[in-house]
Motif scaffolding. Structure first.
Motif, PDB file in Angstrom:
ATOM      1  N   PHE A  24       0.880  -1.205   0.194  1.00  0.00           N
ATOM      2  CA  PHE A  24       0.101  -0.083  -0.052  1.00  0.00           C
ATOM      3  C   PHE A  24       0.815   1.197  -0.008  1.00  0.00           C
ATOM      4  O   PHE A  24       0.477   2.218  -0.672  1.00  0.00           O
ATOM      5  N   VAL A  25       1.872   1.400   0.681  1.00  0.00           N
ATOM      6  CA  VAL A  25       2.821   2.356   0.740  1.00  0.00           C
ATOM      7  C   VAL A  25       3.534   2.628  -0.668  1.00  0.00           C
ATOM      8  O   VAL A  25       3.360   3.826  -0.879  1.00  0.00           O
ATOM      9  N   LEU A  26       3.760   1.606  -1.403  1.00  0.00           N
ATOM     10  CA  LEU A  26       4.188   1.643  -2.721  1.00  0.00           C
ATOM     11  C   LEU A  26       3.207   2.334  -3.681  1.00  0.00           C
ATOM     12  O   LEU A  26       3.462   3.260  -4.455  1.00  0.00           O
ATOM     13  N   ALA A  27       1.903   1.944  -3.395  1.00  0.00           N
ATOM     14  CA  ALA A  27       0.772   2.538  -4.200  1.00  0.00           C
ATOM     15  C   ALA A  27       0.579   3.835  -3.969  1.00  0.00           C
ATOM     16  O   ALA A  27       0.320   4.804  -4.904  1.00  0.00           O
ATOM     17  N   ALA A  28       0.585   4.386  -2.771  1.00  0.00           N
ATOM     18  CA  ALA A  28       0.539   5.541  -2.142  1.00  0.00           C
ATOM     19  C   ALA A  28       1.592   6.677  -2.582  1.00  0.00           C
ATOM     20  O   ALA A  28       1.515   7.916  -2.923  1.00  0.00           O
ATOM     21  N   LEU A  29       2.833   5.882  -2.799  1.00  0.00           N
ATOM     22  CA  LEU A  29       4.068   6.732  -3.212  1.00  0.00           C
ATOM     23  C   LEU A  29       3.766   6.924  -4.933  1.00  0.00           C
ATOM     24  O   LEU A  29       4.110   8.256  -5.254  1.00  0.00           O
ATOM     25  N   VAL A  30       3.352   5.974  -5.328  1.00  0.00           N
ATOM     26  CA  VAL A  30       3.122   6.297  -7.116  1.00  0.00           C
ATOM     27  C   VAL A  30       2.000   7.478  -7.171  1.00  0.00           C
ATOM     28  O   VAL A  30       2.152   8.216  -7.992  1.00  0.00           O
ATOM     29  N   LEU A  31       0.878   7.340  -6.216  1.00  0.00           N
ATOM     30  CA  LEU A  31      -0.005   8.274  -6.456  1.00  0.00           C
ATOM     31  C   LEU A  31       0.689   9.812  -6.073  1.00  0.00           C
ATOM     32  O   LEU A  31       0.421  10.699  -6.943  1.00  0.00           O
TER      33      LEU A  31
ATOM     34  N   THR B 182      -8.452  -1.104 -11.363  1.00  0.00           N
ATOM     35  CA  THR B 182      -7.874  -1.530 -12.496  1.00  0.00           C
ATOM     36  C   THR B 182      -7.683  -0.497 -13.679  1.00  0.00           C
ATOM     37  O   THR B 182      -6.568  -0.134 -14.305  1.00  0.00           O
ATOM     38  N   VAL B 183      -8.719  -0.326 -14.116  1.00  0.00           N
ATOM     39  CA  VAL B 183      -9.001   0.635 -15.268  1.00  0.00           C
ATOM     40  C   VAL B 183      -8.471   2.226 -15.109  1.00  0.00           C
ATOM     41  O   VAL B 183      -7.879   2.612 -15.865  1.00  0.00           O
ATOM     42  N   TYR B 184      -8.591   2.566 -13.928  1.00  0.00           N
ATOM     43  CA  TYR B 184      -8.083   3.646 -13.521  1.00  0.00           C
ATOM     44  C   TYR B 184      -6.550   3.921 -13.492  1.00  0.00           C
ATOM     45  O   TYR B 184      -5.765   4.900 -13.947  1.00  0.00           O
ATOM     46  N   LEU B 185      -5.843   2.822 -12.834  1.00  0.00           N
ATOM     47  CA  LEU B 185      -4.446   2.927 -12.950  1.00  0.00           C
ATOM     48  C   LEU B 185      -4.038   2.694 -14.420  1.00  0.00           C
ATOM     49  O   LEU B 185      -2.825   3.483 -14.554  1.00  0.00           O
ATOM     50  N   LEU B 186      -4.447   1.990 -15.354  1.00  0.00           N
ATOM     51  CA  LEU B 186      -4.078   1.706 -16.644  1.00  0.00           C
ATOM     52  C   LEU B 186      -4.252   3.348 -17.358  1.00  0.00           C
ATOM     53  O   LEU B 186      -3.466   3.647 -18.034  1.00  0.00           O
ATOM     54  N   TYR B 187      -5.290   4.003 -16.851  1.00  0.00           N
ATOM     55  CA  TYR B 187      -5.535   5.339 -17.669  1.00  0.00           C
ATOM     56  C   TYR B 187      -4.559   6.273 -17.093  1.00  0.00           C
ATOM     57  O   TYR B 187      -3.939   7.125 -17.875  1.00  0.00           O
ATOM     58  N   LEU B 188      -4.282   6.145 -15.694  1.00  0.00           N
ATOM     59  CA  LEU B 188      -2.967   7.082 -15.259  1.00  0.00           C
ATOM     60  C   LEU B 188      -1.617   6.650 -16.082  1.00  0.00           C
ATOM     61  O   LEU B 188      -0.894   7.499 -16.381  1.00  0.00           O
TER      62      LEU B 188
ATOM     63  N   VAL C 109      -9.798  18.411  -2.337  1.00  0.00           N
ATOM     64  CA  VAL C 109     -11.179  17.830  -2.106  1.00  0.00           C
ATOM     65  C   VAL C 109     -11.635  17.495  -3.473  1.00  0.00           C
ATOM     66  O   VAL C 109     -12.635  16.440  -3.699  1.00  0.00           O
ATOM     67  N   LEU C 110     -11.708  18.560  -4.729  1.00  0.00           N
ATOM     68  CA  LEU C 110     -12.342  18.530  -5.640  1.00  0.00           C
ATOM     69  C   LEU C 110     -11.251  17.543  -6.898  1.00  0.00           C
ATOM     70  O   LEU C 110     -11.678  17.484  -7.981  1.00  0.00           O
ATOM     71  N   ASN C 111     -10.298  16.926  -6.136  1.00  0.00           N
ATOM     72  CA  ASN C 111      -9.648  16.303  -7.109  1.00  0.00           C
ATOM     73  C   ASN C 111     -10.011  14.632  -7.286  1.00  0.00           C
ATOM     74  O   ASN C 111      -9.899  13.949  -6.330  1.00  0.00           O
ATOM     75  N   PRO C 112     -10.465  14.476  -8.210  1.00  0.00           N
ATOM     76  CA  PRO C 112     -11.335  12.966  -8.557  1.00  0.00           C
ATOM     77  C   PRO C 112     -10.156  11.756  -8.318  1.00  0.00           C
ATOM     78  O   PRO C 112     -10.450  10.675  -7.799  1.00  0.00           O
ATOM     79  N   LYS C 113      -9.033  12.071  -8.662  1.00  0.00           N
ATOM     80  CA  LYS C 113      -7.998  11.020  -8.616  1.00  0.00           C
ATOM     81  C   LYS C 113      -7.837  10.729  -7.252  1.00  0.00           C
ATOM     82  O   LYS C 113      -7.906   9.184  -7.043  1.00  0.00           O
ATOM     83  N   VAL C 114      -7.849  11.438  -6.137  1.00  0.00           N
ATOM     84  CA  VAL C 114      -7.689  11.021  -4.672  1.00  0.00           C
ATOM     85  C   VAL C 114      -8.904  10.230  -4.298  1.00  0.00           C
ATOM     86  O   VAL C 114      -8.771   9.109  -3.613  1.00  0.00           O
ATOM     87  N   ALA C 115     -10.169  10.633  -4.618  1.00  0.00           N
ATOM     88  CA  ALA C 115     -11.432   9.952  -4.273  1.00  0.00           C
ATOM     89  C   ALA C 115     -11.356   8.520  -4.941  1.00  0.00           C
ATOM     90  O   ALA C 115     -11.575   7.612  -4.258  1.00  0.00           O
ATOM     91  N   VAL C 116     -10.959   8.449  -6.239  1.00  0.00           N
ATOM     92  CA  VAL C 116     -11.045   7.001  -6.994  1.00  0.00           C
ATOM     93  C   VAL C 116      -9.720   6.156  -6.292  1.00  0.00           C
ATOM     94  O   VAL C 116     -10.141   4.936  -6.189  1.00  0.00           O
TER      95      VAL C 116
ATOM     96  N   ALA D  81       4.845   5.200 -15.630  1.00  0.00           N
ATOM     97  CA  ALA D  81       3.842   4.266 -16.312  1.00  0.00           C
ATOM     98  C   ALA D  81       3.910   2.870 -16.115  1.00  0.00           C
ATOM     99  O   ALA D  81       3.156   2.086 -16.085  1.00  0.00           O
ATOM    100  N   SER D  82       5.045   2.440 -16.025  1.00  0.00           N
ATOM    101  CA  SER D  82       5.364   1.076 -15.669  1.00  0.00           C
ATOM    102  C   SER D  82       5.196   0.619 -14.514  1.00  0.00           C
ATOM    103  O   SER D  82       4.365  -0.488 -14.343  1.00  0.00           O
ATOM    104  N   VAL D  83       5.322   1.402 -13.357  1.00  0.00           N
ATOM    105  CA  VAL D  83       4.879   1.049 -11.989  1.00  0.00           C
ATOM    106  C   VAL D  83       3.193   1.032 -11.904  1.00  0.00           C
ATOM    107  O   VAL D  83       2.699  -0.002 -11.187  1.00  0.00           O
ATOM    108  N   LEU D  84       2.619   1.970 -12.540  1.00  0.00           N
ATOM    109  CA  LEU D  84       1.106   2.021 -12.544  1.00  0.00           C
ATOM    110  C   LEU D  84       0.717   0.877 -13.232  1.00  0.00           C
ATOM    111  O   LEU D  84      -0.245   0.200 -12.983  1.00  0.00           O
ATOM    112  N   ALA D  85       0.950   0.356 -14.256  1.00  0.00           N
ATOM    113  CA  ALA D  85       0.921  -0.696 -15.089  1.00  0.00           C
ATOM    114  C   ALA D  85       0.964  -2.044 -14.380  1.00  0.00           C
ATOM    115  O   ALA D  85       0.227  -2.830 -14.223  1.00  0.00           O
ATOM    116  N   PHE D  86       2.158  -2.093 -13.673  1.00  0.00           N
ATOM    117  CA  PHE D  86       2.247  -3.151 -12.573  1.00  0.00           C
ATOM    118  C   PHE D  86       1.227  -3.373 -11.636  1.00  0.00           C
ATOM    119  O   PHE D  86       0.879  -4.530 -11.181  1.00  0.00           O
TER     120      PHE D  86
END
Length: 211
Positions: free
Chosen positions: A10-17, A81-87, A123-130, A195-200
């Protein structure tokens, strides 16, 4: 309590975000460069409070949804999954914006406005909520205890990661901007690495199963 290996992932995912280009990073870099570190830190305080708002809302929401709808995990996993591929695509798409290109309007905002805009930007950033809605369920399991408590635990970790990285960005924004301006190759490397980390992460999420 959530197992350590799940928390590390989860820390890795949070770091990528937090290192992925987005409204929060653009705003903090812009204010740090054009108005100084103090303005950047005040803006960061607003951004952090925005995270806390998301965490409270999502914690209550996930507690209700995950316990009431058995298929919620699968739906949220698919969306995540779809959202990460979009990012990942956004990171490497042609003519994507250089995150260190900031505009200065010559005006200096006061502390109240800096904090408020930082708060609303988050607050209005949809990326955070998603991120919260799609990622939290991958780590929250009823057998680990209270869903609400687990959600808050993940939220605190995410806020700590985000604050740490953004604090460094605020302190080094000007120098980092100059470095990337003089070394455009690093921009491409950063984009493809991200992009590679997000795809992984997207593949790992798609293959994960509810326990």
């Amino acid at each position: 309590m959530i197992p350590l290996h799940d928390l590390l992932f989860f820390v890795l995912a949070a770091l990528v975000l937090v290192i992925s280009p987005g409204p929060n990073m653009i705003y903090l870099i812009s204010k740090s460069i054009t108005q100084g570190k103090k303005s950047g830190l005040i803006s960061l305080a607003g951004v952090v409070c925005g995270f806390l708002f998301h965490i409270v809302m999502v914690s209550f929401g996930l507690t209700a949804v995950l316990l009431a709808v058995p298929m919620a995990y699968t739906v949220l996993k698919t969306l995540g999954t779809v959202y990460l591929l979009y990012l990942a695509y956004q990171a490497i798409k042609p003519k994507s914006k250089n995150i260190f290109e900031v505009d200065s309007n010559g005006k200096h905002d006061g502390p109240k406005k800096l904090f408020t805009i930082g708060f609303l930007t988050n607050v209005l950033n949809p990326k955070v909520a998603v991120f919260y809605l799609s990622f939290f369920p991958q780590f929250i399991k009823p057998e680990y205890g209270s869903v609400f408590t687990q959600s808050l635990e993940l939220g605190v970790i995410q806020v700590f990661v985000s604050f740490s990285v953004n604090f460094i960005i605020v302190l080094t924004a000007a120098r980092v901007a100059v470095f990337f301006a003089n070394n455009p190759l690093w921009i491409k490397v950063q984009k493809w690495f991200m992009a590679s980390v997000l795809a992984f992460l997207a593949v790992k999420m798609a293959l994960s199963k509810a326990k």
